[in-house]
Design a protein around this motif. Structure first.
Motif, PDB file in Angstrom:
ATOM      1  N   LEU A  59      26.520  64.720  30.225  1.00 23.05           N
ATOM      2  CA  LEU A  59      25.514  65.768  30.424  1.00 23.05           C
ATOM      3  C   LEU A  59      26.082  67.027  31.058  1.00 23.05           C
ATOM      4  O   LEU A  59      25.550  68.118  30.850  1.00 23.05           O
ATOM      5  CB  LEU A  59      24.388  65.240  31.325  1.00 23.05           C
ATOM      6  CG  LEU A  59      23.628  64.009  30.838  1.00 23.05           C
ATOM      7  CD1 LEU A  59      22.653  63.543  31.914  1.00 23.05           C
ATOM      8  CD2 LEU A  59      22.873  64.325  29.550  1.00 23.05           C
ATOM      9  N   PHE A  60      27.123  66.880  31.859  1.00 26.05           N
ATOM     10  CA  PHE A  60      27.667  67.983  32.643  1.00 26.05           C
ATOM     11  C   PHE A  60      29.185  68.036  32.520  1.00 26.05           C
ATOM     12  O   PHE A  60      29.823  67.032  32.227  1.00 26.05           O
ATOM     13  CB  PHE A  60      27.369  67.789  34.143  1.00 26.05           C
ATOM     14  CG  PHE A  60      25.927  67.727  34.521  1.00 26.05           C
ATOM     15  CD1 PHE A  60      25.214  68.884  34.810  1.00 26.05           C
ATOM     16  CD2 PHE A  60      25.279  66.498  34.644  1.00 26.05           C
ATOM     17  CE1 PHE A  60      23.884  68.820  35.201  1.00 26.05           C
ATOM     18  CE2 PHE A  60      23.953  66.425  35.028  1.00 26.05           C
ATOM     19  CZ  PHE A  60      23.250  67.589  35.311  1.00 26.05           C
ATOM     20  N   THR A  61      29.734  69.189  32.825  1.00 23.91           N
ATOM     21  CA  THR A  61      31.115  69.259  33.270  1.00 23.91           C
ATOM     22  C   THR A  61      31.070  68.966  34.762  1.00 23.91           C
ATOM     23  O   THR A  61      30.444  69.697  35.531  1.00 23.91           O
ATOM     24  CB  THR A  61      31.714  70.649  33.006  1.00 23.91           C
ATOM     25  OG1 THR A  61      31.846  70.831  31.597  1.00 23.91           O
ATOM     26  CG2 THR A  61      33.077  70.795  33.661  1.00 23.91           C
ATOM     27  N   VAL A  62      31.701  67.873  35.184  1.00 20.15           N
ATOM     28  CA  VAL A  62      31.532  67.364  36.544  1.00 20.15           C
ATOM     29  C   VAL A  62      32.773  67.640  37.375  1.00 20.15           C
ATOM     30  O   VAL A  62      33.894  67.373  36.945  1.00 20.15           O
ATOM     31  CB  VAL A  62      31.262  65.844  36.544  1.00 20.15           C
ATOM     32  CG1 VAL A  62      30.906  65.368  37.950  1.00 20.15           C
ATOM     33  CG2 VAL A  62      30.158  65.487  35.574  1.00 20.15           C
ATOM     34  N   CYS A  63      32.538  68.156  38.583  1.00 20.71           N
ATOM     35  CA  CYS A  63      33.600  68.320  39.562  1.00 20.71           C
ATOM     36  C   CYS A  63      33.381  67.330  40.696  1.00 20.71           C
ATOM     37  O   CYS A  63      32.400  67.443  41.440  1.00 20.71           O
ATOM     38  CB  CYS A  63      33.612  69.737  40.103  1.00 20.71           C
ATOM     39  SG  CYS A  63      34.764  69.974  41.482  1.00 20.71           S
ATOM     40  N   TYR A  64      34.267  66.347  40.804  1.00 18.45           N
ATOM     41  CA  TYR A  64      34.263  65.435  41.944  1.00 18.45           C
ATOM     42  C   TYR A  64      35.197  66.027  43.000  1.00 18.45           C
ATOM     43  O   TYR A  64      36.418  65.875  42.933  1.00 18.45           O
ATOM     44  CB  TYR A  64      34.754  64.048  41.526  1.00 18.45           C
ATOM     45  CG  TYR A  64      33.822  63.332  40.584  1.00 18.45           C
ATOM     46  CD1 TYR A  64      32.707  62.664  41.062  1.00 18.45           C
ATOM     47  CD2 TYR A  64      34.070  63.322  39.212  1.00 18.45           C
ATOM     48  CE1 TYR A  64      31.858  61.989  40.194  1.00 18.45           C
ATOM     49  CE2 TYR A  64      33.221  62.651  38.337  1.00 18.45           C
ATOM     50  CZ  TYR A  64      32.112  61.996  38.840  1.00 18.45           C
ATOM     51  OH  TYR A  64      31.271  61.335  37.983  1.00 18.45           O
ATOM     52  N   TRP A  65      34.611  66.724  43.940  1.00 17.54           N
ATOM     53  CA  TRP A  65      35.386  67.349  45.018  1.00 17.54           C
ATOM     54  C   TRP A  65      35.587  66.341  46.144  1.00 17.54           C
ATOM     55  O   TRP A  65      34.625  65.747  46.624  1.00 17.54           O
ATOM     56  CB  TRP A  65      34.638  68.583  45.520  1.00 17.54           C
ATOM     57  CG  TRP A  65      35.097  69.121  46.843  1.00 17.54           C
ATOM     58  CD1 TRP A  65      36.384  69.287  47.265  1.00 17.54           C
ATOM     59  CD2 TRP A  65      34.262  69.566  47.917  1.00 17.54           C
ATOM     60  NE1 TRP A  65      36.401  69.817  48.531  1.00 17.54           N
ATOM     61  CE2 TRP A  65      35.108  70.001  48.959  1.00 17.54           C
ATOM     62  CE3 TRP A  65      32.886  69.653  48.096  1.00 17.54           C
ATOM     63  CZ2 TRP A  65      34.618  70.497  50.163  1.00 17.54           C
ATOM     64  CZ3 TRP A  65      32.395  70.141  49.288  1.00 17.54           C
ATOM     65  CH2 TRP A  65      33.256  70.569  50.305  1.00 17.54           C
ATOM     66  N   GLU A  66      36.819  66.167  46.563  1.00 21.10           N
ATOM     67  CA  GLU A  66      37.126  65.285  47.682  1.00 21.10           C
ATOM     68  C   GLU A  66      37.245  66.155  48.935  1.00 21.10           C
ATOM     69  O   GLU A  66      38.162  66.964  49.070  1.00 21.10           O
ATOM     70  CB  GLU A  66      38.363  64.458  47.372  1.00 21.10           C
ATOM     71  CG  GLU A  66      38.165  63.737  46.024  1.00 21.10           C
ATOM     72  CD  GLU A  66      38.901  62.449  45.842  1.00 21.10           C
ATOM     73  OE1 GLU A  66      39.876  62.187  46.567  1.00 21.10           O
ATOM     74  OE2 GLU A  66      38.490  61.672  44.945  1.00 21.10           O
ATOM     75  N   GLN A  67      36.280  66.006  49.799  1.00 16.74           N
ATOM     76  CA  GLN A  67      36.049  66.936  50.891  1.00 16.74           C
ATOM     77  C   GLN A  67      37.206  66.980  51.877  1.00 16.74           C
ATOM     78  O   GLN A  67      37.979  66.026  52.000  1.00 16.74           O
ATOM     79  CB  GLN A  67      34.746  66.560  51.614  1.00 16.74           C
ATOM     80  CG  GLN A  67      33.506  66.654  50.736  1.00 16.74           C
ATOM     81  CD  GLN A  67      32.366  65.784  51.219  1.00 16.74           C
ATOM     82  OE1 GLN A  67      32.242  65.482  52.405  1.00 16.74           O
ATOM     83  NE2 GLN A  67      31.511  65.358  50.289  1.00 16.74           N
ATOM     84  N   ARG A  68      37.309  68.082  52.578  1.00 15.13           N
ATOM     85  CA  ARG A  68      38.329  68.288  53.601  1.00 15.13           C
ATOM     86  C   ARG A  68      38.543  67.010  54.425  1.00 15.13           C
ATOM     87  O   ARG A  68      37.619  66.454  54.992  1.00 15.13           O
ATOM     88  CB  ARG A  68      37.871  69.427  54.513  1.00 15.13           C
ATOM     89  CG  ARG A  68      38.816  69.773  55.657  1.00 15.13           C
ATOM     90  CD  ARG A  68      38.210  70.876  56.498  1.00 15.13           C
ATOM     91  NE  ARG A  68      38.128  72.127  55.766  1.00 15.13           N
ATOM     92  CZ  ARG A  68      38.942  73.173  55.917  1.00 15.13           C
ATOM     93  NH1 ARG A  68      39.927  73.113  56.804  1.00 15.13           N
ATOM     94  NH2 ARG A  68      38.778  74.268  55.211  1.00 15.13           N
TER      95      ARG A  68
END
Length: 319
Positions: A59-68
């Motif tokens: 459904l999306f272009t997904v960004c899994y950001w791994e936080q600071r």
């Protein structure tokens, strides 16, 4: 759901002075963009999504950001800086602006899970112009009130089952407003949340399973796998008090964009009742609360098809 056209990339950005990691999944870069804020604090979700083959990318272009400080964004002890909610909000803004520019969008969607719902709520409150909608999964309201419900749940359930060992263990640990500092309490709590079907998933999700998912993740190097484990401890040490003591019912009461809450009925990590209390108080141009009757803390894992269907029919095609 799988897709042979899936494109997966790992990126690193310098964000407000710190190197941070992203995993991007897409089947069509013209699709809406979603920033996923993981929980914990410090617990990247991507290895679990990979293991369960949850394709938000349908459904999306997904960004899994791994936080600071977490996962791909972990740094060695001598390089570590203080991590705060305020800093993470500013990091989320920079990541969002990067995604908007990269994919040529005016705005993107933002989804938080567990701790990520606190980060998401504060981010959207401060920077609403960057987002199409906010999706809170396993929404936090007030950590302390939620924790009181959790304690009562495991105690009540142990007595209902006449589980004498559990009763003795639960009653032996002290529950108070500093619960987040009490390792004995947290160990007992997690043991019986998992046993009684209110944990990360209803069937239980052990530390060993978590480690297995992390160490089998194809997107991580060996060093990054080790850093993911280390980052979980560091992040919770620095953000645990914020998680426990921040009351969203007081701090975030109004949104300028649509909001959607996806909550498992059996969630006893961020309780259904506390999420509902917060939702009732929120003012927004549009809001919707969606219940997953057969889920605990992770409806995207436990009722994946329904989760994706609701995203498509209610978030991407709101009434």
């Amino acid at each position: 759901m799988t897709n042979t056209n899936l494109n997966i990339e790992k990126h690193y950005l310098t964000v407000n002075g710190a190197k941070q990691g992203l995993i991007m999944e897409s089947t069509d870069e013209e699709s809406p963009v979603l920033l996923f804020l993981h929980g914990g604090p410090g617990s990247p979700i991507y290895p679990i999504m990979e293991d369960r083959k949850v394709t938000l990318s349908s459904l999306f272009t997904v960004c899994y950001w791994e936080q600071r400080g977490a996962g791909l964004s972990y740094v060695q002890k001598e390089q570590q800086q203080t991590i705060s909610l305020e800093q993470l909000v500013e990091d989320a803004k920079v990541i969002t602006e990067y995604l908007i520019k990269k994919y040529k969008k005016e705005r993107i969607y933002i989804m938080g899970h567990s701790w990520g719902t606190m980060l998401g709520a504060f981010t959207v409150k401060k920077y609403p112009q960057l987002y199409e909608a906010y999706i809170g999964v396993s929404q936090i309201g007030y950590g302390l009130d939620s924790e009181r419900e959790i304690y009562q749940f495991i105690l009540k359930e142990s007595k209902k089952r006449n589980d004498q060992k559990a009763i003795k263990e639960i009653e032996s640990v002290d529950f108070n407003s500093n619960y987040y500092k009490n390792q004995s309490y947290n160990t007992v709590r997690m043991k019986y949340i998992n046993k009684y079907g209110g944990g990360f998933v209803k069937e239980g999700y052990s530390l060993m399973k978590n480690l297995k998912n992390t160490f089998s993740c194809k997107m991580y190097t060996w060093k990054e796998k080790l850093n993911t484990v280390k980052g979980g401890f560091v992040s919770y040490q620095q953000l645990g008090e914020t998680l426990a003591k921040t009351d969203l019912k007081q701090e975030v009461t109004e949104f300028q964009i649509p909001i959607f809450i996806f909550q498992g009925k059996n969630d006893y990590m961020t309780t259904y009742q506390e999420a509902e209390k917060w939702y009732r108080e929120i003012k927004a141009p549009f809001k919707q609360f969606i219940t997953f009757e057969d889920s605990a803390h992770s409806p995207f894992l436990e009722e994946t098809d329904a989760f994706l269907s609701h995203l498509q029919e209610k978030v991407l095609k709101p009434e």
